[in-house]
Design a protein around this motif. Structure first.
Motif, short mmCIF file in Angstrom:
data_model
loop_
_atom_site.label_atom_id
_atom_site.label_comp_id
_atom_site.label_asym_id
_atom_site.label_seq_id
_atom_site.Cartn_x
_atom_site.Cartn_y
_atom_site.Cartn_z
N MET A 102 -3.08 6.77 -1.63
CA MET A 102 -3.88 7.95 -2.02
C MET A 102 -4.82 7.60 -2.56
O MET A 102 -5.99 8.25 -2.66
CB MET A 102 -2.80 9.04 -2.61
N ARG A 103 -4.86 6.68 -3.68
CA ARG A 103 -5.96 6.34 -4.40
C ARG A 103 -7.19 5.70 -3.86
O ARG A 103 -8.35 6.03 -3.85
CB ARG A 103 -5.61 5.24 -5.46
N ARG A 104 -6.78 4.95 -2.53
CA ARG A 104 -7.70 4.58 -1.74
C ARG A 104 -8.53 5.46 -0.80
O ARG A 104 -9.78 5.32 -0.83
CB ARG A 104 -7.12 3.32 -0.75
N ILE A 105 -7.61 6.75 -0.59
CA ILE A 105 -8.41 7.37 0.22
C ILE A 105 -9.15 8.23 -0.68
O ILE A 105 -10.48 8.70 -0.33
CB ILE A 105 -7.42 8.33 1.01
N MET A 146 5.14 12.81 3.87
CA MET A 146 4.02 13.28 3.87
C MET A 146 3.51 14.49 2.96
O MET A 146 2.60 14.59 2.45
CB MET A 146 3.72 13.64 5.20
N GLY A 147 4.61 15.18 2.62
CA GLY A 147 4.57 16.38 1.49
C GLY A 147 4.02 15.65 0.29
O GLY A 147 3.06 16.01 -0.41
N VAL A 148 4.79 14.44 -0.13
CA VAL A 148 4.59 13.86 -1.51
C VAL A 148 3.19 13.32 -1.46
O VAL A 148 2.28 13.42 -2.63
CB VAL A 148 5.85 12.83 -1.59
N TRP A 149 2.67 12.81 -0.60
CA TRP A 149 1.44 12.12 -0.44
C TRP A 149 0.36 13.21 -0.52
O TRP A 149 -0.49 12.88 -1.08
CB TRP A 149 1.36 11.35 0.86
N VAL A 180 0.79 -1.23 -0.07
CA VAL A 180 -0.26 -0.06 0.12
C VAL A 180 0.87 1.34 -0.02
O VAL A 180 0.51 2.31 -0.72
CB VAL A 180 -0.89 -0.12 1.24
N LEU A 181 2.09 1.33 0.65
CA LEU A 181 2.84 2.39 0.86
C LEU A 181 3.84 2.58 -0.34
O LEU A 181 4.43 3.68 -0.40
CB LEU A 181 3.70 2.64 2.17
N LYS A 182 4.14 1.49 -1.05
CA LYS A 182 5.21 1.74 -2.19
C LYS A 182 4.66 2.67 -3.07
O LYS A 182 3.35 3.34 -3.31
CB LYS A 182 5.37 0.54 -2.76
N LEU A 184 -8.00 14.29 -5.76
CA LEU A 184 -9.26 14.94 -5.53
C LEU A 184 -9.32 16.47 -6.08
O LEU A 184 -10.22 17.24 -5.58
CB LEU A 184 -9.47 15.29 -3.82
N SER A 185 -8.63 16.68 -7.47
CA SER A 185 -8.79 17.90 -7.96
C SER A 185 -10.32 18.15 -8.46
O SER A 185 -10.71 19.31 -8.63
CB SER A 185 -7.85 18.02 -9.10
#
Length: 183
Positions: A82-85, A144-147, A73-75, A155-156
């Motif tokens: 981020m897709r899942r969120i 966290m900044g990249v995420w 999930v984190l790779k 979410l644009s």
């Protein structure tokens, strides 16, 4: 305070300023997810000061960062996470819109949710509360900044959204009138 526990974190929302529901456990979400699978949901929906809408998703990977499922999930710079969120936000909007029409639980909450959602002068806030085993503070902030940028991109379509990725270490001021702590 409205007190909730999610992923070994305590969230205490000031009841005077906040109206919060644990949406992923709410009957309105369960009704949809039982009928249409997979349907996802954020952990909390909140209305702050009767005018600001919050979507809050909590992920606590502390102690599990080495787990193969978590690593998957984190790779790729958190792309999958981020897709899942983003999917959870999308599905939550659909479910909460339906709940304003048909829910018998917290109907007024969902009506107000939709009023704020449809008011283009109101800012929508999406918060991903992510805990993971720390490297060092500089690496953590960079990740966290990249995420956060990835989630903003995904979410644009949700114009005027403020997107924030945080952890307990940066809790101050992110969720107003709220105390967050580990259990």
């Amino acid at each position: 305070m409205s007190k909730f526990e999610e992923s070994n974190l305590n969230f205490d929302f000031n009841e005077v300023e906040w109206n919060v529901i644990k949406y992923d456990d709410h009957p309105a979400h369960k009704k949809i997810s039982n009928g249409v699978q997979p349907t996802k949901a954020v952990d909390f929906l909140g209305i702050y000061d009767d005018k600001k809408l919050y979507f809050i998703e909590v992920k606590n990977y502390r102690g599990y960062t080495g787990d193969p499922k978590t690593q998957e999930v984190l790779k790729a710079g958190g792309e999958e996470l981020m897709r899942r969120i983003a999917i959870k936000v999308r599905d939550t909007i659909a479910g909460a819109t339906n709940a304003a029409r048909f829910s018998t639980n917290e109907k007024n909450f969902f009506i107000r949710f939709n009023e704020i959602l449809l008011d283009d002068t109101k800012k929508i806030v999406v918060i991903a509360w992510i805990e993971f085993d720390e490297m060092n503070e500089k690496e953590r902030k960079a990740k966290m900044g990249v995420w956060q940028q990835k989630l903003k991109q995904k979410l644009s379509w949700l114009h005027a959204a403020k997107v924030s990725i945080n952890s307990v270490n940066e809790a101050n001021g992110i969720l107003p009138e709220t105390e967050i702590s580990f259990m």
